[in-house]
Design a protein around this motif. Structure first.
Motif, mmCIF file in Angstrom:
data_model
loop_
_atom_site.group_PDB
_atom_site.id
_atom_site.type_symbol
_atom_site.label_atom_id
_atom_site.label_comp_id
_atom_site.label_asym_id
_atom_site.label_seq_id
_atom_site.Cartn_x
_atom_site.Cartn_y
_atom_site.Cartn_z
ATOM 1 N N ASN A 229 1.353 20.218 4.352
ATOM 2 C CA ASN A 229 2.335 20.831 5.240
ATOM 3 C C ASN A 229 3.601 20.223 4.542
ATOM 4 O O ASN A 229 4.677 20.924 4.590
ATOM 5 N N GLY A 230 3.726 19.133 4.079
ATOM 6 C CA GLY A 230 5.008 18.529 3.768
ATOM 7 C C GLY A 230 5.192 18.442 2.219
ATOM 8 O O GLY A 230 6.352 18.107 1.935
ATOM 9 N N LYS A 231 4.264 19.118 1.450
ATOM 10 C CA LYS A 231 4.275 18.692 0.083
ATOM 11 C C LYS A 231 4.787 17.382 -0.472
ATOM 12 O O LYS A 231 5.321 16.995 -1.340
ATOM 13 N N SER B 253 9.717 8.804 -4.503
ATOM 14 C CA SER B 253 10.116 7.684 -3.634
ATOM 15 C C SER B 253 8.830 7.364 -2.670
ATOM 16 O O SER B 253 8.224 8.522 -1.900
ATOM 17 N N PRO B 254 8.132 6.456 -3.111
ATOM 18 C CA PRO B 254 6.682 6.253 -2.500
ATOM 19 C C PRO B 254 6.832 5.922 -0.916
ATOM 20 O O PRO B 254 7.990 5.456 -0.341
ATOM 21 N N ILE B 255 5.842 6.489 -0.054
ATOM 22 C CA ILE B 255 5.965 6.195 1.086
ATOM 23 C C ILE B 255 4.927 4.796 1.301
ATOM 24 O O ILE B 255 3.762 4.908 1.162
ATOM 25 N N PHE B 256 5.637 3.543 1.821
ATOM 26 C CA PHE B 256 4.853 2.619 1.625
ATOM 27 C C PHE B 256 4.295 2.028 3.276
ATOM 28 O O PHE B 256 4.919 2.464 4.198
ATOM 29 N N LEU B 257 2.990 1.618 2.944
ATOM 30 C CA LEU B 257 2.510 1.142 4.247
ATOM 31 C C LEU B 257 2.485 -0.591 3.953
ATOM 32 O O LEU B 257 1.838 -1.133 3.105
ATOM 33 N N LEU B 258 3.201 -1.305 4.878
ATOM 34 C CA LEU B 258 3.117 -2.668 4.668
ATOM 35 C C LEU B 258 2.530 -3.399 5.873
ATOM 36 O O LEU B 258 2.931 -3.087 7.116
ATOM 37 N N THR B 259 1.599 -4.217 5.686
ATOM 38 C CA THR B 259 0.730 -5.099 6.879
ATOM 39 C C THR B 259 0.871 -6.491 6.787
ATOM 40 O O THR B 259 0.716 -6.837 5.687
ATOM 41 N N LYS B 260 1.213 -7.144 7.714
ATOM 42 C CA LYS B 260 0.724 -8.666 7.682
ATOM 43 C C LYS B 260 -0.683 -8.984 7.561
ATOM 44 O O LYS B 260 -1.336 -8.443 8.245
ATOM 45 N N THR C 101 0.885 -1.221 -0.004
ATOM 46 C CA THR C 101 -0.022 0.053 0.063
ATOM 47 C C THR C 101 0.785 1.177 0.111
ATOM 48 O O THR C 101 1.859 1.365 0.704
ATOM 49 N N ILE C 102 0.638 2.133 -0.844
ATOM 50 C CA ILE C 102 1.165 3.283 -0.933
ATOM 51 C C ILE C 102 0.424 4.454 -0.407
ATOM 52 O O ILE C 102 -0.712 4.818 -0.962
ATOM 53 N N ILE C 103 0.730 5.045 0.842
ATOM 54 C CA ILE C 103 0.015 6.403 1.539
ATOM 55 C C ILE C 103 0.166 7.718 0.912
ATOM 56 O O ILE C 103 -0.462 8.808 0.750
ATOM 57 N N GLY C 104 1.475 7.811 -0.012
ATOM 58 C CA GLY C 104 1.822 9.195 -0.168
ATOM 59 C C GLY C 104 3.128 8.893 -1.046
ATOM 60 O O GLY C 104 3.691 8.121 -0.931
ATOM 61 N N VAL C 105 3.751 10.154 -1.644
ATOM 62 C CA VAL C 105 5.116 10.045 -2.268
ATOM 63 C C VAL C 105 5.823 11.290 -1.714
ATOM 64 O O VAL C 105 5.478 12.283 -1.354
ATOM 65 N N VAL C 106 7.157 10.992 -2.049
ATOM 66 C CA VAL C 106 8.050 12.379 -1.972
ATOM 67 C C VAL C 106 8.735 12.463 -3.137
ATOM 68 O O VAL C 106 9.133 11.853 -4.026
#
Length: 413
Positions: free
Chosen positions: A360-362, A327-334, A207-212
């Motif tokens: 706030n973070g762009k 650079s994706p911000i990944f969310l990894l869940t079992k 899962t990707i919640i956002g990107v840089v």
């Protein structure tokens, strides 16, 4: 440089005042500092700057990293965030790193949410560090798990590719089907699910919640008579040899950048970028470098740092015509922890958190309810899931790093 120390201060003085300095120096190879007698004797005879240069470590970059760590520790002590770390052997474990520009507001929001959900908080251990502190601890835990998925944390959050896709790390568990996308979203934000790009994992694992987003800034005071670059391919031109700065010590961004260059421009493109490297500056230093005589002609940087420019700066931000590398911000869940961690996933995918990231973070959010405030021409360049699934990304990162630094004519950092 900062309000805490000077690079000319002795190693002893700095480590005596800031325990964070001792920890950071040891992590960079100064093993002798574990011996307190040696720290007190030898440390009084050498400055921090000289010690760092002896190991070919950039003093300014190290100083920035140390100042950030001290700042975070002081803020945590003052707010009760305690570095957002809790180790009690609880039922649920959440782990990861957060982009520095949004870490504190996101932790404040998370702290408030945990207070509202006290029963869940009591059942949860967490370790959420700043991205500048790296993923070494998380990697050590994954390696120590030895293939036993039961020893992994239930939820991981981080930007970057190496931890999550390296077959020596998370990759082995991914191939075993340990992870599952439990966000429940039928579609992502249209900025990330359209004819150009689709960040939704077709295998339903990540899962990707956002990107840089990664863009660049052109220094018009240094550019000279060279054509103004408008895209990534332009930066690979021989005209920019020894003229480009990029954040080689920001491993999440550096790996994302070089992987994308390899994906779209081949090994030859990586080597061209390496030959064009002038320096490995931190993005904040890039912004300050505009009036320095030896400043780079082009600085590659996360989009966030372009917001620090003042009106008089000779630096001109450029959103590349091919798209900002992400650079994706990944969310990894079992998958086995679905019921336990679903509230955390819902929180991280909430509209409030998405807006905090985007505004706030762009760092644009994949939440379909969030307006990322992007112009029509601000699109993205993405490796693609097929490329990720068909390659050993960890091995590819190591190979790409080698090619880049060999072409740059310097040791790997």
């Amino acid at each position: 440089m900062n309000d805490y120390f000077k690079l000319t201060d002795t190693v002893y003085d700095i480590t005596e005042k800031y325990p964070e300095a001792k920890e950071l120096l040891i992590s960079h190879g100064f093993e002798q500092l574990k011996n307190d007698l040696m720290r007190k004797t030898m440390g009084k005879t050498i400055s921090l700057e000289t010690a760092l240069k002896s190991r070919k470590i950039n003093p300014e970059l190290f100083g920035q990293k140390l100042a950030e760590r001290i700042e975070q520790g002081r803020y945590a002590a003052g707010t009760g965030l305690s570095e957002m770390k809790k180790e009690s052997g609880a039922e649920i474990r959440v782990e990861g790193v957060l982009p520095c520009p949004i870490r504190i507001p996101l932790l404040e929001r998370l702290e408030g949410w945990l207070k509202e959900n006290s029963e869940l908080a009591a059942r949860t251990d967490y370790d959420l560090k700043a991205a500048s502190m790296g993923l070494d601890t998380a990697k050590e835990r994954v390696l120590a798990a030895g293939g036993d998925a039961g020893k992994l944390s239930d939820l991981y959050l981080s930007a970057g590719f190496d931890l999550f896709f390296d077959r020596q790390l998370m990759g082995r568990y991914r191939e075993a089907g340990v992870f599952e996308d439990i966000s429940g979203l039928a579609r992502l934000n249209p900025d990330f699910e359209n004819e150009r790009i689709n960040l939704k994992d077709p295998l339903g694992q990540y899962t990707i919640i956002g990107v840089v987003p990664c863009v660049f800034m052109v220094n018009t005071a240094v550019l000279g008579d060279r054509p103004f670059p408008s895209g990534w391919e332009d930066l690979l031109s021989p005209e920019f040899e020894n003229s480009i700065s990029l954040p080689v010590r920001d491993l999440d961004m550096f790996n994302a950048l070089t992987l994308h260059i390899r994906r779209f421009y081949g090994k030859d493109g990586v080597e061209k970028l390496g030959r064009n490297l002038l320096s490995g500056m931190h993005p904040a230093q890039m912004v300050k470098s505009g009036r320095q005589q030896q400043a780079p002609a082009v600085s590659i940087t996360p989009y966030f740092f372009t917001q620090m420019l003042d009106a008089q700066s000779p630096l001109v931000p450029v959103w590349p015509k091919e798209g900002a590398i992400i650079s994706p911000i990944f969310l990894l869940t079992k998958g086995s922890a679905r019921e336990k961690v679903k509230p955390f996933v819902d929180f991280l995918f909430s509209k409030g958190v998405g807006e905090l990231m985007a505004l706030n973070g762009k760092f644009p959010s994949t939440n379909p309810l969030v307006d990322n405030g992007l112009r029509p021409d601000q699109h993205f360049l993405w490796l693609g899931w097929d490329y990720i699934h068909e390659n050993d990304i960890g091995a590819l990162i190591r190979e790409t790093e080698h090619d880049f630094f060999a072409a740059a004519g310097r040791e790997q950092l």
